[in-house]
Design a protein around this motif. Sequence first.
Motif, PDB file in Angstrom:
ATOM      1  N   THR A 177      16.343   1.427  -4.242  1.00  0.00           N
ATOM      2  CA  THR A 177      16.960   2.752  -4.301  1.00  0.00           C
ATOM      3  C   THR A 177      17.687   2.927  -5.627  1.00  0.00           C
ATOM      4  OG1 THR A 177      19.024   2.018  -3.290  1.00  0.00           O
ATOM      5  CG2 THR A 177      17.324   2.850  -1.795  1.00  0.00           C
ATOM      6  N   PHE A 178      17.906   4.186  -5.985  1.00  0.00           N
ATOM      7  CA  PHE A 178      18.724   4.496  -7.154  1.00  0.00           C
ATOM      8  C   PHE A 178      19.652   5.641  -6.810  1.00  0.00           C
ATOM      9  CE2 PHE A 178      15.013   7.109  -7.521  1.00  0.00           C
ATOM     10  CZ  PHE A 178      15.373   8.263  -8.204  1.00  0.00           C
ATOM     11  N   THR A 179      20.859   5.585  -7.371  1.00  0.00           N
ATOM     12  CA  THR A 179      21.880   6.596  -7.095  1.00  0.00           C
ATOM     13  C   THR A 179      22.063   7.451  -8.336  1.00  0.00           C
ATOM     14  OG1 THR A 179      22.985   5.107  -5.571  1.00  0.00           O
ATOM     15  CG2 THR A 179      24.262   6.971  -6.366  1.00  0.00           C
ATOM     16  N   VAL A 180      22.005   8.767  -8.142  1.00  0.00           N
ATOM     17  CA  VAL A 180      22.135   9.729  -9.231  1.00  0.00           C
ATOM     18  C   VAL A 180      23.415  10.525  -9.018  1.00  0.00           C
ATOM     19  CG1 VAL A 180      21.041  11.693 -10.380  1.00  0.00           C
ATOM     20  CG2 VAL A 180      19.624   9.892  -9.413  1.00  0.00           C
TER      21      VAL A 180
ATOM     22  N   SER B 271       0.816  -1.212   0.000  1.00  0.00           N
ATOM     23  CA  SER B 271       0.000   0.000   0.000  1.00  0.00           C
ATOM     24  C   SER B 271       0.853   1.266   0.000  1.00  0.00           C
ATOM     25  CB  SER B 271      -0.923   0.006   1.219  1.00  0.00           C
ATOM     26  OG  SER B 271      -0.155   0.086   2.408  1.00  0.00           O
ATOM     27  N   GLN B 272       2.114   1.162   0.435  1.00  0.00           N
ATOM     28  CA  GLN B 272       2.991   2.334   0.513  1.00  0.00           C
ATOM     29  C   GLN B 272       3.852   2.500  -0.733  1.00  0.00           C
ATOM     30  OE1 GLN B 272       5.134   1.395   4.056  1.00  0.00           O
ATOM     31  NE2 GLN B 272       3.454   1.960   5.403  1.00  0.00           N
ATOM     32  N   MET B 273       3.800   1.549  -1.654  1.00  0.00           N
ATOM     33  CA  MET B 273       4.622   1.624  -2.851  1.00  0.00           C
ATOM     34  C   MET B 273       3.943   2.462  -3.927  1.00  0.00           C
ATOM     35  SD  MET B 273       6.104  -2.268  -2.907  1.00  0.00           S
ATOM     36  CE  MET B 273       6.805  -2.165  -4.510  1.00  0.00           C
ATOM     37  N   LYS B 274       4.761   3.222  -4.670  1.00  0.00           N
ATOM     38  CA  LYS B 274       4.239   4.029  -5.774  1.00  0.00           C
ATOM     39  C   LYS B 274       4.042   3.140  -6.991  1.00  0.00           C
ATOM     40  CE  LYS B 274       6.693   8.156  -4.293  1.00  0.00           C
ATOM     41  NZ  LYS B 274       7.748   9.105  -4.631  1.00  0.00           N
ATOM     42  N   ASP B 275       3.021   3.463  -7.788  1.00  0.00           N
ATOM     43  CA  ASP B 275       2.769   2.663  -8.988  1.00  0.00           C
ATOM     44  C   ASP B 275       2.890   3.488 -10.266  1.00  0.00           C
ATOM     45  OD1 ASP B 275       0.587   4.197  -8.470  1.00  0.00           O
ATOM     46  OD2 ASP B 275      -0.895   2.607  -8.651  1.00  0.00           O
TER      47      ASP B 275
ATOM     48  N   PRO C 262      15.496   6.694  -2.203  1.00  0.00           N
ATOM     49  CA  PRO C 262      14.567   5.566  -2.163  1.00  0.00           C
ATOM     50  C   PRO C 262      13.453   5.835  -3.175  1.00  0.00           C
ATOM     51  CG  PRO C 262      14.891   6.518   0.023  1.00  0.00           C
ATOM     52  CD  PRO C 262      15.497   7.453  -0.969  1.00  0.00           C
ATOM     53  N   ILE C 263      13.187   4.873  -4.053  1.00  0.00           N
ATOM     54  CA  ILE C 263      12.214   5.082  -5.123  1.00  0.00           C
ATOM     55  C   ILE C 263      10.828   5.359  -4.566  1.00  0.00           C
ATOM     56  CG2 ILE C 263      11.012   3.901  -7.008  1.00  0.00           C
ATOM     57  CD1 ILE C 263      13.616   2.693  -7.834  1.00  0.00           C
ATOM     58  N   HIS C 264      10.445   4.646  -3.515  1.00  0.00           N
ATOM     59  CA  HIS C 264       9.078   4.738  -2.992  1.00  0.00           C
ATOM     60  C   HIS C 264       8.937   5.734  -1.845  1.00  0.00           C
ATOM     61  CE1 HIS C 264       7.887   1.439  -5.540  1.00  0.00           C
ATOM     62  NE2 HIS C 264       8.931   0.761  -5.125  1.00  0.00           N
ATOM     63  N   SER C 265       9.942   6.581  -1.634  1.00  0.00           N
ATOM     64  CA  SER C 265       9.893   7.553  -0.547  1.00  0.00           C
ATOM     65  C   SER C 265       8.876   8.652  -0.846  1.00  0.00           C
ATOM     66  CB  SER C 265      11.270   8.184  -0.362  1.00  0.00           C
ATOM     67  OG  SER C 265      11.194   9.286   0.521  1.00  0.00           O
ATOM     68  N   PRO C 266       8.135   9.104   0.166  1.00  0.00           N
ATOM     69  CA  PRO C 266       7.228  10.241  -0.038  1.00  0.00           C
ATOM     70  C   PRO C 266       7.975  11.551  -0.297  1.00  0.00           C
ATOM     71  CG  PRO C 266       7.165   9.513   2.247  1.00  0.00           C
ATOM     72  CD  PRO C 266       8.019   8.542   1.509  1.00  0.00           C
ATOM     73  N   LEU C 267       9.268  11.607   0.018  1.00  0.00           N
ATOM     74  CA  LEU C 267      10.053  12.814  -0.245  1.00  0.00           C
ATOM     75  C   LEU C 267      10.416  12.958  -1.713  1.00  0.00           C
ATOM     76  CD1 LEU C 267      12.456  12.837   2.832  1.00  0.00           C
ATOM     77  CD2 LEU C 267      10.365  14.127   2.503  1.00  0.00           C
ATOM     78  N   VAL C 268      10.417  11.849  -2.465  1.00  0.00           N
ATOM     79  CA  VAL C 268      10.662  11.910  -3.905  1.00  0.00           C
ATOM     80  C   VAL C 268       9.321  12.201  -4.563  1.00  0.00           C
ATOM     81  CG1 VAL C 268      11.388  10.615  -5.933  1.00  0.00           C
ATOM     82  CG2 VAL C 268      12.623  10.351  -3.789  1.00  0.00           C
ATOM     83  N   ASP C 269       9.178  13.433  -5.060  1.00  0.00           N
ATOM     84  CA  ASP C 269       7.895  13.867  -5.617  1.00  0.00           C
ATOM     85  C   ASP C 269       7.677  13.305  -7.015  1.00  0.00           C
ATOM     86  OD1 ASP C 269       5.505  15.463  -5.392  1.00  0.00           O
ATOM     87  OD2 ASP C 269       6.394  16.764  -6.928  1.00  0.00           O
ATOM     88  N   LYS C 270       8.707  13.417  -7.871  1.00  0.00           N
ATOM     89  CA  LYS C 270       8.556  13.003  -9.259  1.00  0.00           C
ATOM     90  C   LYS C 270       9.924  12.647  -9.833  1.00  0.00           C
ATOM     91  CE  LYS C 270       7.748  16.152 -12.414  1.00  0.00           C
ATOM     92  NZ  LYS C 270       7.111  17.228 -13.173  1.00  0.00           N
ATOM     93  N   VAL C 271       9.959  11.642 -10.713  1.00  0.00           N
ATOM     94  CA  VAL C 271      11.173  11.276 -11.429  1.00  0.00           C
ATOM     95  C   VAL C 271      10.862  11.396 -12.913  1.00  0.00           C
ATOM     96  CG1 VAL C 271      12.898   9.502 -11.868  1.00  0.00           C
ATOM     97  CG2 VAL C 271      11.868   9.671  -9.612  1.00  0.00           C
TER      98      VAL C 271
END
Length: 115
Positions: free
Chosen positions: A59-62, A12-16, A76-85
């Motif tokens: 996770t991904f490293t940039v 439920s916490q993962m982004k789709d 972290p890909i599914h973090s709420p702090l990552v708004d958009k990729v």
Amino acid sequence: MNLNLVNEITKSQMKDNLPDLRPGMLVRVDVKIKEGDKSRIQAYEGTIIRIQGSGIGRTFTVRKLSNGVGVERTFPIHSPLVDKVEIIRTGKVRRSRLYYLRDRAGKSARIKEVR
């Protein structure tokens, strides 16, 4: 049984709505930054040099160059702090870890674009 319970809770916490990220891609990551009581979005643009993990812990490293100094940041890909990729360019690479880019600068650090 216990592992299934963990998977159900984290599902439920993962982004789709995430794009298919690959090493070598030039991406713009919009990160939510909290300063005091205000919140804003800051863009971080660079090349993906590594993707690791699975599920909620993926996770991904940039890596980017900032004033001639290489800066790497792991998101972290599914973090709420990552708004958009947002994918800007897709690069053609033959390996999954692009650590050799750390030793390169200028033209030798470029990655060919997939057309």
